[in-house]
Design an enzyme around this catalytic site. Structure first.
Site, PDB file in Angstrom:
ATOM      1  CG  ASP A  78      13.656-141.896  45.700  1.00  0.00           C
ATOM      2  OD1 ASP A  78      13.005-142.316  46.669  1.00  0.00           O
ATOM      3  OD2 ASP A  78      13.479-140.777  45.182  1.00  0.00           O
ATOM      4  CG  HIS A 107      12.881-146.544  52.988  1.00  0.00           C
ATOM      5  ND1 HIS A 107      14.123-146.155  52.581  1.00  0.00           N
ATOM      6  CD2 HIS A 107      12.592-145.788  54.054  1.00  0.00           C
ATOM      7  CE1 HIS A 107      14.569-145.216  53.381  1.00  0.00           C
ATOM      8  NE2 HIS A 107      13.650-144.962  54.275  1.00  0.00           N
TER       9      HIS A 107
HETATM   10  P1  GDP Z   1      15.117-145.842  49.217  1.00  0.00           P
HETATM   11  O1  GDP Z   1      14.313-144.652  49.565  1.00  0.00           O
HETATM   12  O2  GDP Z   1      16.566-145.561  49.095  1.00  0.00           O
HETATM   13  O3  GDP Z   1      14.810-147.011  50.086  1.00  0.00           O
HETATM   14  O4  GDP Z   1      14.717-146.231  47.746  1.00  0.00           O
HETATM   15  P2  GDP Z   1      13.341-146.649  47.103  1.00  0.00           P
HETATM   16  O5  GDP Z   1      12.547-147.504  47.984  1.00  0.00           O
HETATM   17  O6  GDP Z   1      12.709-145.443  46.543  1.00  0.00           O
HETATM   18  O7  GDP Z   1      13.949-147.570  45.946  1.00  0.00           O
HETATM   19  C1  GDP Z   1      13.948-147.222  44.665  1.00  0.00           C
HETATM   20  C2  GDP Z   1      13.176-148.214  43.851  1.00  0.00           C
HETATM   21  O8  GDP Z   1      14.082-149.127  43.264  1.00  0.00           O
HETATM   22  C3  GDP Z   1      12.161-149.074  44.563  1.00  0.00           C
HETATM   23  O9  GDP Z   1      11.041-149.173  43.727  1.00  0.00           O
HETATM   24  C4  GDP Z   1      12.853-150.430  44.719  1.00  0.00           C
HETATM   25  O10 GDP Z   1      11.957-151.507  44.761  1.00  0.00           O
HETATM   26  C5  GDP Z   1      13.668-150.462  43.487  1.00  0.00           C
HETATM   27  N1  GDP Z   1      14.920-151.220  43.538  1.00  0.00           N
HETATM   28  C6  GDP Z   1      15.837-151.288  44.546  1.00  0.00           C
HETATM   29  N2  GDP Z   1      16.900-151.995  44.129  1.00  0.00           N
HETATM   30  C7  GDP Z   1      16.654-152.362  42.840  1.00  0.00           C
HETATM   31  C8  GDP Z   1      17.388-153.068  41.852  1.00  0.00           C
HETATM   32  O11 GDP Z   1      18.517-153.502  42.050  1.00  0.00           O
HETATM   33  N3  GDP Z   1      16.806-153.227  40.624  1.00  0.00           N
HETATM   34  C9  GDP Z   1      15.565-152.719  40.334  1.00  0.00           C
HETATM   35  N4  GDP Z   1      15.075-152.924  39.122  1.00  0.00           N
HETATM   36  N5  GDP Z   1      14.854-152.031  41.231  1.00  0.00           N
HETATM   37  C10 GDP Z   1      15.401-151.858  42.463  1.00  0.00           C
END
Ligand code: GDP
Length: 429
Positions: A12, A40
């Site tokens: 995440d 994601h």
């Molecule tokens: P992944 O599994 O690594 O792809 O991560 P996630 O999809 O779970 O991403 C974590 C959350 O953070 C998601 O809700 C994204 O939309 C959000 N997100 C990613 N980058 C940023 C950022 O720079 N700022 C904010 N506020 N949210 C972010």
């Protein structure tokens, strides 16, 4: 050129967003491990999506999205995910599925759920997507490879019989579930065959050709270093390797082709499932960070369950970067921290009266206490800023501190969930 996008933490970290962004300049995006157990989150011109199985590059017309051989392939789920994209107006993506990928079976999900229930209070906190039983079967050589659907029917029937014999011992005796019927399992596999047929490809050979043609290839990792079965917090890990190195195996490319390992690091910590988490915070302080986190709170994309949260852990993240072989870092969700007067950063672990800088094995981790250094907050909203120089001084100092701790250049700073919310930066080190 092959670039891997992987996580340094517990997952995440925002890999989906970085992949979606970098996919614009890519030809091929590959999922090489894991299954539909983690999501994601992507926010782009088409809307908000929680992708579980498809690579996060499916939104561009010019890209080919690949499910590599290392993935736990839930075939009905894949088709549903493709349909959901089409329903939201995303042009039908070009998708290839490795003929060597193995099939996640409904009994894997059932066994996962039964085992979590049996463990009760001591469960792993699995998403019950069948991942651990799937990979156990793969390495026990009783899994079903996509290619087997297209092979000799009699050999497949015989294998189904054998697998049912084994599975039924556990299902009926230990979990008190109805026995699997071989003819039903075989019938289901034939349905899967129809469903997956349009996408099946010799992916390794396809990628060999693509590499010769100089195509840009992205490997998209799921979860993060600390969930790796070998180098993570075993046994509270996932069941396939989350490391960039595994991208070579899970996609079928030479390891030396991976030139760039973009390691995504979160500006604070979050984790799902059980396991030691040294910089975890609790109570009102945690709830505030959880509610402000990500793009609508730190709640699981697959399960909706609240994520555990904590301060940035330099010990765990430096280790996470090291085991990935990070060549650069994308620091994400920095915007979330704008509400704090002071920001604690975990710079060491106290164990047995000594301060440790190296991430220990799980049995020691449980006894480690965080050593914090407090950095001044910047107390404003940094979303919308595109130029590094325009960031508040305290925010730049926070980034510099993280970069020094990690020992890897921070080349991208993400200050919002959207595709364009990124600050590119020349590294300081
Ligand atoms: P992944 O599994 O690594 O792809 O991560 P996630 O999809 O779970 O991403 C974590 C959350 O953070 C998601 O809700 C994204 O939309 C959000 N997100 C990613 N980058 C940023 C950022 O720079 N700022 C904010 N506020 N949210 C972010």
């Amino acid at each position: 050129m092959v670039r891997a996008i992987v996580g340094a933490n517990w997952g995440d970290e925002g890999k989906g967003k970085i992949t979606d962004m970098l996919a614009e300049e890519s030809d091929i995006i590959i999922r090489f491990q894991g299954g539909s157990n983690a999501g994601h989150t992507i926010i782009n011109n088409y809307g908000k999506f929680a992708l579980h199985l498809l690579p996060s590059g499916v939104f561009y017309g010019h890209t080919t999205s690949i499910i590599g051989n290392g993935v736990a392939l839930n075939i009905p789920y894949l088709l549903e995910e493709i349909k959901a994209l089409e329903e939201k107006g995303v042009p039908t993506p070009k998708i290839l599925v490795s003929d060597r990928a193995q099939i996640l079976m409904p009994y894997h999900m059932l066994l996962d759920a039964c085992e979590e229930a049996r463990l009760a209070g001591k469960s792993f906190g699995s998403t019950k997507s069948g991942i651990a039983p799937f990979y156990s079967d793969k390495y026990a050589k009783i899994g079903f490879q996509v290619s087997e659907l297209f092979g000799c029917p009699d050999a497949l029937k015989e294998k189904v019989e054998n697998v049912c014999t084994l599975k039924n011992v556990m299902l009926t005796n230990l979990y008190h579930q109805p026995a699997l019927k071989p003819e039903e399992i075989y019938g289901m596999l034939m349905e899967y065959k129809e469903m997956v047929a349009p996408y099946v490809c010799d992916v390794s050979s396809y990628l060999h050709q693509a590499l010769q043609e100089g195509k840009n290839i992205l490997l998209e990792g799921q979860l993060g270093s600390l969930k790796d079965p070998d180098h993570g917090i075993y046994p509270m890990v996932t069941s396939s390797s989350t490391l960039a190195a595994y991208g070579a195996i899970g996609a079928g490319i030479p390891p030396y082709e991976i030139k760039n390992i973009t390691t995504v690091v979160k500006a604070y910590s979050s984790a799902v499932g059980a396991g030691a988490f040294v910089s975890e915070i609790f109570g009102g302080e945690a709830q505030e960070l959880r509610d402000r986190g990500g793009d609508g709170g730190e709640y699981g994309a697959t399960t909706g369950r609240p994520r555990r949260v904590g301060w940035f852990d330099a010990v765990a993240s430096r280790y996470g970067c090291r085991v990935q072989g990070a060549t650069e870092v994308a620091l994400t969700v920095l915007d979330v921290l704008g509400y704090l007067d002071e920001i604690p950063v975990c710079v060491g672990y106290e164990f047995d009266g000594k301060i440790m800088k190296d991430f220990p094995v799980t049995s020691m981790l449980e006894y480690c206490k965080p050593v914090y250094k407090k950095l001044p907050g910047w107390k404003c909203d940094i979303r919308g800023i595109r130029n590094y120089e325009e960031l508040p001084e305290n925010c730049k100092s926070y980034i510099d501190e993280i970069e020094r701790e990690l020992g890897v250049p921070v080349t991208m700073v993400s200050n919002g969930p959207g595709r364009s919310e990124i600050i590119k930066r020349g590294p300081l080190i």
